[in-house]
Design a protein around this motif. Structure first.
Motif, PDB file in Angstrom:
ATOM      1  N   GLY A  72      38.223  46.200  46.247  1.00  0.00           N
ATOM      2  CA  GLY A  72      39.559  46.000  45.703  1.00  0.00           C
ATOM      3  C   GLY A  72      40.494  47.072  46.220  1.00  0.00           C
ATOM      4  N   PRO A  73      41.286  47.698  45.332  1.00  0.00           N
ATOM      5  CA  PRO A  73      42.250  48.703  45.773  1.00  0.00           C
ATOM      6  C   PRO A  73      41.637  50.091  45.997  1.00  0.00           C
ATOM      7  N   LEU A  74      40.352  50.237  45.725  1.00  0.00           N
ATOM      8  CA  LEU A  74      39.717  51.552  45.844  1.00  0.00           C
ATOM      9  C   LEU A  74      39.311  51.849  47.285  1.00  0.00           C
ATOM     10  N   ASP A  75      39.349  53.110  47.624  1.00  0.00           N
ATOM     11  CA  ASP A  75      38.942  53.571  48.950  1.00  0.00           C
ATOM     12  C   ASP A  75      37.624  54.325  48.807  1.00  0.00           C
ATOM     13  N   PRO A  76      36.521  53.752  49.285  1.00  0.00           N
ATOM     14  CA  PRO A  76      35.227  54.412  49.100  1.00  0.00           C
ATOM     15  C   PRO A  76      35.135  55.779  49.775  1.00  0.00           C
ATOM     16  N   GLN A  77      35.851  55.976  50.887  1.00  0.00           N
ATOM     17  CA  GLN A  77      35.832  57.283  51.544  1.00  0.00           C
ATOM     18  C   GLN A  77      36.538  58.340  50.684  1.00  0.00           C
ATOM     19  N   TRP A  78      37.637  57.943  50.039  1.00  0.00           N
ATOM     20  CA  TRP A  78      38.340  58.874  49.163  1.00  0.00           C
ATOM     21  C   TRP A  78      37.446  59.260  47.992  1.00  0.00           C
ATOM     22  N   ILE A  79      36.780  58.275  47.403  1.00  0.00           N
ATOM     23  CA  ILE A  79      35.895  58.540  46.273  1.00  0.00           C
ATOM     24  C   ILE A  79      34.781  59.493  46.696  1.00  0.00           C
ATOM     25  N   ALA A  80      34.165  59.234  47.842  1.00  0.00           N
ATOM     26  CA  ALA A  80      33.076  60.089  48.318  1.00  0.00           C
ATOM     27  C   ALA A  80      33.546  61.529  48.534  1.00  0.00           C
ATOM     28  N   SER A  81      34.726  61.696  49.074  1.00  0.00           N
ATOM     29  CA  SER A  81      35.216  63.053  49.351  1.00  0.00           C
ATOM     30  C   SER A  81      35.704  63.775  48.098  1.00  0.00           C
ATOM     31  N   HIS A  82      35.904  63.046  46.999  1.00  0.00           N
ATOM     32  CA  HIS A  82      36.392  63.659  45.762  1.00  0.00           C
ATOM     33  C   HIS A  82      35.356  63.655  44.637  1.00  0.00           C
ATOM     34  N   CYS A  83      34.085  63.428  44.972  1.00  0.00           N
ATOM     35  CA  CYS A  83      33.044  63.403  43.934  1.00  0.00           C
ATOM     36  C   CYS A  83      32.998  64.685  43.089  1.00  0.00           C
ATOM     37  N   PRO A  84      33.137  65.873  43.681  1.00  0.00           N
ATOM     38  CA  PRO A  84      33.116  67.078  42.837  1.00  0.00           C
ATOM     39  C   PRO A  84      34.221  67.074  41.764  1.00  0.00           C
TER      40      PRO A  84
END
Length: 94
Positions: A72-84
């Motif tokens: 959907g509107p989510l960016d999996p790369q952004w999520i991965a880089s912001h996990c902390p």
């Protein structure tokens, strides 16, 4: 600061995408969240535009695992880089 409810949803998407055969017991072990919390977060993902499917394996209804078919509107790369930061927001809400 991220909203903890939103952070849980993003983090769960990341976990589903980065673990082999993520089912409820495995996700409970990874997160430490109660079953009900995990089920509520899973149930909320389609409301965010995330398409989630359950891949049935085995004879019982709950034998299988979750798979994200569309972000959907989510960016999996952004999520991965912001996990902390996601984990920090979740931890601060507990």
């Amino acid at each position: 600061m991220l909203n903890s409810v939103f952070a849980r949803r993003l983090y769960l998407c990341w976990l589903i995408n980065h673990n082999e055969r993520p089912n409820v017991p495995k996700l409970m072990a990874l997160t430490g969240w109660p079953r009900r919390t995990l089920q509520d977060v899973l149930k909320a993902l389609p409301g965010m535009g995330v398409e989630l499917s359950f891949i049935q394996q085995g004879v019982r209804n709950n034998d299988g695992y979750y798979h994200i078919t569309h972000w959907g509107p989510l960016d999996p790369q952004w999520i991965a880089s912001h996990c902390p930061q996601l984990l920090l927001a979740i931890d601060q809400s507990n």
